[in-house]
Enzyme design. Structure first.
Site, PDB file in Angstrom:
ATOM      1  N   HIS A  32      15.704  43.003  39.708  1.00 54.22           N
ATOM      2  CA  HIS A  32      16.682  42.806  40.793  1.00 54.22           C
ATOM      3  C   HIS A  32      17.988  42.125  40.415  1.00 54.22           C
ATOM      4  O   HIS A  32      18.966  42.233  41.140  1.00 54.22           O
ATOM      5  CB  HIS A  32      16.085  42.007  41.961  1.00 54.22           C
ATOM      6  CG  HIS A  32      14.803  42.507  42.496  1.00 54.22           C
ATOM      7  ND1 HIS A  32      14.635  43.801  42.950  1.00 54.22           N
ATOM      8  CD2 HIS A  32      13.604  41.895  42.659  1.00 54.22           C
ATOM      9  CE1 HIS A  32      13.394  43.948  43.379  1.00 54.22           C
ATOM     10  NE2 HIS A  32      12.744  42.820  43.206  1.00 54.22           N
TER      11      HIS A  32
ATOM     12  N   ASP B 235       9.791  43.613  34.780  1.00 51.54           N
ATOM     13  CA  ASP B 235       8.701  42.782  34.273  1.00 51.54           C
ATOM     14  C   ASP B 235       7.349  43.140  34.881  1.00 51.54           C
ATOM     15  O   ASP B 235       6.328  43.150  34.181  1.00 51.54           O
ATOM     16  CB  ASP B 235       9.011  41.290  34.475  1.00 51.54           C
ATOM     17  CG  ASP B 235       9.419  40.927  35.893  1.00 51.54           C
ATOM     18  OD1 ASP B 235       9.470  41.799  36.783  1.00 51.54           O
ATOM     19  OD2 ASP B 235       9.711  39.734  36.125  1.00 51.54           O
TER      20      ASP B 235
END
Length: 463
Positions: free
Chosen positions: A72, A225
């Site tokens: 993000h 991730d």
């Protein structure tokens, strides 16, 4: 045997693992810290990456590299490739109002879920771009390209111009302007957010390469991730990975996309061509850190205290919204302690309530996945918080499912290394590495624990 490297550029640090491309055996590793804060100059990530590579003995002998990074984060670049302003990270909540505006302007959560599988909250890139539009128009005017943290580091490793920016479906699906279901950008939503349409990274397939490093190593597509963690632990359909790190996440590999109008479940893509429905909480391992600090004990003593108290902490309930919360979407909320009585006003009860409260937030995440039709047969418990004996022992009593704990490792970096090996070898899927045995923990759920937590939580939600 060829070697591959995997990078985990997380919120707090950068980790590099070098593994044998065929067996997955660990050869060497390195790490370096990132600066604190919710906005960071991306140059700090590049500095940390180079330091972690040096600590790992360099990558001149590595055949392929992949970078996984925190999702993000908003990285804006000008025409020369210089950073326009410090990157706003996923845990920066100043864009909460911008997220609410975007949801309203498109017609509500259902419209966003149908469009891209993600309903904007403060953490999503689109929300941060709207904040930028509303607060820093000069920065918008300078922005020629927008990318994500892993995109930025992969790009820096190529040494190329803006036309060399690449990403993958997994990380792109967390932006709010890319649809996992269609594997395509929504330029109209990018323009809605920023009021402009800067260049975006080219989206690569799971085993595609992004070029080569100056030393000649092949560069994998990289990913977010959470997607890398799923690769690192070898998650299969029916597994839910619960990761207890800076944030808490619960996600599962799925064969079809998700579209949750309520916004609890983000309909992400994974790093293999499938999907990764995910629920994220802002408050996870740092809840345990904070309560241990309040009690004046280290983590080992904290775990001993928590395990010495009875299940349910004799009615003491901690709502762990210490940094606001993302699920439920309460960016301005604070933590609260409920049910405090003379009988449970002890360090042991407070430690137990902290572990149970943090896990109850993740149990709510599991419920949201089930509501979307996701199979949740067992939990794979990972992340720094999973190293706590108290968390491992208490988790099945709260989550209500068998819990398997992989051997401690750098799952995100390992997943990136596995992707690098896939890029190097080609083929239908990643190599079938087995990185260690899993400890299985089972226990019966504690009666009334979730109900007491829900009652206390709803007092905050319904304010």
């Amino acid at each position: 045997m060829p070697l591959v490297a995997g990078v985990d550029s997380s919120t707090q640090s950068c980790k590099v693992v070098v593994r044998d491309a065929e067996s997955g055996a660990l050869v060497r590793s390195g790490s370096a810290a990132h600066p604190d804060g919710t906005e960071v100059d991306p140059a700090a990530w590049w500095t940390a990456l180079r330091s972690a590579i040096d600590q790992a003995g360099g990558i001149d002998d590595v055949a392929a590299v992949s970078v996984a990074g925190q999702q993000h984060g908003m990285v804006c670049l000008d025409e020369s490739g210089d950073v326009v302003r410090p990157a706003l990270l996923w845990n920066d909540t100043r864009s909460a109002g911008a997220a609410a505006d975007l949801v309203t302007e498109l017609g509500g959560g259902a419209a966003w879920a149908d469009a891209v599988g993600v309903v904007p909250v403060a953490s999503v890139t689109a929300s941060k771009l709207r904040w930028l539009r509303d607060n820093e128009p000069a920065s918008v005017a300078r922005t020629a390209a927008v990318c994500l943290p892993h995109d930025y580091l992969t790009w820096r490793l190529t040494g190329g111009g803006l036309d060399r920016l690449t990403t993958d479906r997994g990380d792109a699906s967390g932006t709010g302007y890319f649809s996992a279901a269609t594997s395509a950008y929504r330029q109209d939503l990018l323009e809605l957010a920023l009021g402009a349409t800067p260049a975006l990274p080219r989206v690569l397939g799971p085993s595609d390469d992004s070029g080569r490093t100056p030393a000649g190593a092949l560069l994998g597509a990289g990913t977010g991730d959470n997607m890398a963690a799923a690769l690192g632990v070898g998650a299969e359909p029916g597994d839910v990975v619960v990761s207890i790190g800076t944030s808490g996440t619960a996600f599962a590999v799925a064969d079809k996309p998700s579209a949750d109008a309520a916004g609890l479940v983000a309909g992400f893509a994974d790093a293999t061509g499938r999907f990764l429905p995910l629920v994220c909480t802002l408050n996870a391992a740092r809840v345990l850190d904070a309560v241990a600090r309040m009690l004046g004990v280290d983590h080992d003593r904290f775990a001993e205290l928590a395990l010495s108290a009875p299940a349910g902490a004799d009615g003491l309930v901690l709502i762990p919204y210490l940094e606001g919360e993302r699920t439920p979407n309460l960016p301005s909320a604070t933590g609260a302690l409920h049910g405090l009585r003379l009988a449970n006003a002890t360090p042991a009860h407070q430690a137990r309530a902290a572990v149970e409260g943090m896990l109850c937030g993740l149990a709510d995440a599991l419920d949201a996945l089930v509501a979307q039709g996701v199979r949740t047969e067992r939990v794979l418990l990972v992340g720094g918080g999973a190293r706590s004996a108290a968390v491992r022992r208490i988790a099945p009593t709260v989550l209500g499912r068998p819990v398997l704990v992989p051997e401690p490792g750098e799952y995100v970096a390992d997943g990136a290394a596995r992707q690098a090996a896939w890029t190097l070898a080609g083929g239908e899927g990643p190599p079938n590495w087995r990185l260690g045995a899993m400890q299985r923990v089972e226990a019966d759920p504690t009666p009334g624990l979730r109900e007491r937590y829900t009652e206390a939580r709803d007092k905050i939600v319904n304010r």
